[in-house]
Design an enzyme around this catalytic site. Structure first.
Site, short mmCIF file in Angstrom:
data_model
loop_
_atom_site.label_atom_id
_atom_site.label_comp_id
_atom_site.label_asym_id
_atom_site.label_seq_id
_atom_site.Cartn_x
_atom_site.Cartn_y
_atom_site.Cartn_z
N HIS A 105 45.97 32.25 31.42
CA HIS A 105 47.11 33.46 31.83
C HIS A 105 47.82 33.00 32.85
O HIS A 105 47.25 32.47 33.91
CB HIS A 105 46.68 34.85 31.65
CG HIS A 105 45.58 35.10 32.70
ND1 HIS A 105 45.95 35.65 34.05
CD2 HIS A 105 44.18 35.28 32.76
CE1 HIS A 105 44.89 35.81 34.85
NE2 HIS A 105 43.83 35.91 34.08
N ASP A 128 49.71 35.43 34.72
CA ASP A 128 50.05 36.36 35.53
C ASP A 128 48.56 36.65 36.45
O ASP A 128 47.62 36.28 36.35
CB ASP A 128 50.18 37.94 34.78
CG ASP A 128 49.13 37.96 34.10
OD1 ASP A 128 48.69 37.15 33.07
OD2 ASP A 128 48.89 39.08 33.87
N ASP A 140 41.54 33.69 39.72
CA ASP A 140 41.96 34.39 38.55
C ASP A 140 43.27 34.39 38.30
O ASP A 140 44.27 35.25 38.81
CB ASP A 140 41.25 36.08 38.69
CG ASP A 140 41.40 36.76 37.31
OD1 ASP A 140 41.94 35.92 36.45
OD2 ASP A 140 41.35 37.60 37.34
N GLU A 197 48.13 39.18 30.69
CA GLU A 197 46.88 39.06 30.27
C GLU A 197 46.18 40.30 31.19
O GLU A 197 45.20 40.79 30.56
CB GLU A 197 45.88 37.88 30.78
CG GLU A 197 44.43 37.77 30.19
CD GLU A 197 43.65 38.45 31.06
OE1 GLU A 197 42.49 38.72 30.68
OE2 GLU A 197 43.71 38.43 32.28
N GLU A 198 46.57 40.60 32.37
CA GLU A 198 45.72 41.33 33.30
C GLU A 198 46.04 42.78 32.90
O GLU A 198 45.23 43.79 33.15
CB GLU A 198 46.12 41.14 34.78
CG GLU A 198 45.78 39.93 35.30
CD GLU A 198 44.19 39.80 35.41
OE1 GLU A 198 43.69 40.72 35.18
OE2 GLU A 198 43.73 38.69 36.00
N GLU A 247 39.02 31.31 32.62
CA GLU A 247 38.78 32.39 33.91
C GLU A 247 37.52 32.01 34.53
O GLU A 247 36.73 31.33 34.18
CB GLU A 247 38.24 33.78 32.94
CG GLU A 247 39.37 34.09 31.97
CD GLU A 247 40.44 35.07 32.64
OE1 GLU A 247 40.52 35.27 34.07
OE2 GLU A 247 41.15 35.65 31.92
N HIS A 258 40.58 39.44 42.24
CA HIS A 258 41.15 40.84 42.19
C HIS A 258 40.94 41.26 43.84
O HIS A 258 41.03 42.51 44.14
CB HIS A 258 40.62 41.86 41.26
CG HIS A 258 40.83 41.36 39.85
ND1 HIS A 258 41.06 42.29 38.99
CD2 HIS A 258 41.34 40.13 39.21
CE1 HIS A 258 41.33 41.69 37.77
NE2 HIS A 258 41.39 40.43 37.86
#
Ligand SMILES: [Zn+2]
Length: 419
Positions: free
Chosen positions: A70, A72, A103, A137-138, A163, A392
């Site tokens: 992904h 984003d 991530d 995706e998030e 990931e 994150h």
């Protein structure tokens, strides 16, 4: 491609801010990057400023393998909690710091480079290697949904999702007691023993299964009154607290358990209620994100929550509870001994020396894998990528060594799978 080029690519990706938006900027950047190497690619628009990117190489006469990631990232959070600018790649020894490096701009960059190396070296690929980069995706997985709706996922036989799957060796025990992941107990024991003498900083795993989710709100509606005359009102907070406790009991006593994904996991994360100090609250809301298992899918869980609410509403005529489902998706469980996973495990030791060769584990977090499994229930899945548990968080980093190793691993897996 030189190590410097690999760092430069990741540095560029980090500098393009794609916090929950603007993925089209990276998609266009990568489209140019591919074009410089003579590779055509296609933008698939998702929303204004948001796009997926698709590219393909191979002879098209065999199976379809996808590299999926992904574009984003999650928000950087409080700027002051970072030691360096989150949108400038910062190198400190083996660690590369920046928002999204773990991530999953590291995994994404590794796919891009592996893809280009296969192309530039004219490696014969019997079948199709499809590069897939998604938007959103998030949050809502709009990008993957769009690709599924347009048929880009239907013919995929196997998919690697990049990931982050690394864990620092000194965090391994905590990782498995946190509820975040499930591992076979004898494998964990072996891993802990091997970690003692290992010179590696991290252990990478392969995720072959993950929990689904159910996002919902429960609202209690009451009646406002002056707080000096509480009997004239109906206290919504009090009713929501009663619900909260009854729901906790429901979750604590769920009989279902998955041999692979363990138990359903409740996440009662936001509670809001009341408007002012001197009024009885007329509204209170609980917002939850529950992680689900195949043995108790979202639909069945919704029915049980509705039954609980109906029961409480019946027991007290002033109680006015209601359930609102925001979103849900199924758990993902794929074979842990697929041909794809075997190939990945065969190749890893040539590039990455860690306590064990990427054990297969099941995790609680969600990924775009659900969309691939919906499109083809027999798809082979291996989620593995550079990065670690700093996803994150502030001061997110990726190990440079793991990032470089993953380029080689992805490239060699594609060669082997599309032999
Ligand atoms: Zn991710």
């Amino acid at each position: 491609m030189t190590d410097q080029d690999k760092i430069a690519l990741l540095s560029d990706l980090v500098a393009i801010n794609t916090v929950a938006d603007h993925e089209k900027k990276i998609a266009v950047y990568l489209q140019d990057y591919f074009a410089q190497h003579g590779i055509d690619s296609k933008l698939v628009d998702v929303a204004p400023n948001r796009a997926n990117l698709i590219a393909e190489i191979g002879d098209g006469k065999g199976p379809v393998l996808a590299f999926a990631g992904h574009l984003d990232t999650v928000h950087e959070g409080d700027f002051n909690t970072w030691d360096t600018d989150p949108f400038t790649l910062n190198i400190q020894n083996d660690k590369l710091f920046g928002r999204g490096v773990t991530d999953m701009k590291g995994g994404l960059a590794a796919f891009v480079i592996a893809f280009m190396e296969l192309h530039d070296r004219h490696e014969p690929l019997h079948g199709t290697l499809r590069f897939i980069a998604t938007a959103d995706e998030e949050k809502n997985e709009l990008g993957a949904d769009k690709l599924a709706a347009e048929g880009y996922l239907t013919d995929i036989d196997a998919v690697i999702i990049g990931e982050p799957t690394g864990v620092a060796l000194n965090e391994i025990s905590e990782y498995f007691t946190s509820g975040g992941a499930v591992i076979d107990p004898s494998t964990l024991k072996k891993l802990q023993q091997a970690a003692v003498t290992s010179k590696a900083a991290e252990q990478h795993f392969i995720f072959f299964a993950h929990k689904g989710f159910l996002a919902y709100d429960v609202t209690a509606t009451g009646k406002a009154a002056h707080s000096s005359m509480p009997k004239l009102g109906v206290d919504a907070i009090n009713h929501l607290v009663q619900y909260y406790q009854a729901e906790q009991t429901l979750y604590d006593t769920l009989p279902e358990e998955s041999p692979i994904l363990a138990k359903t996991m409740r996440g009662a994360n936001i509670i809001q209620g009341g408007a002012q100090q001197n009024s009885v609250s007329d509204l209170a809301t609980l917002t939850e994100l529950t992680r689900t298992i195949p043995e108790l899918p979202a639909q069945t869980l919704i029915e049980r929550l509705q039954a609980l609410i109906a029961n409480l509403n019946q027991g007290d005529e002033t109680m006015n509870l209601s359930l609102h489902v925001n979103a849900y998706d199924d758990a993902v469980v794929t074979p842990r001994d697929s041909q794809l996973i075997k190939i990945v495990q065969d190749i890893i030791p040539n590039y990455l020396i860690e306590p064990m060769v990427a054990p297969t584990i099941a995790v609680s977090l969600g990924t775009d894998a659900a969309a691939f499994v919906h499109a083809n229930p027999n798809v082979q899945l291996a989620i593995i990528g550079p990065g670690n548990t700093t996803a994150h968080k502030a001061n997110e980093y990726v190990s440079q060594q793991a990032y470089f190793a993953m380029v080689d691993i992805y490239r060699e897996v594609a060669k082997q799978y599309l032999k």
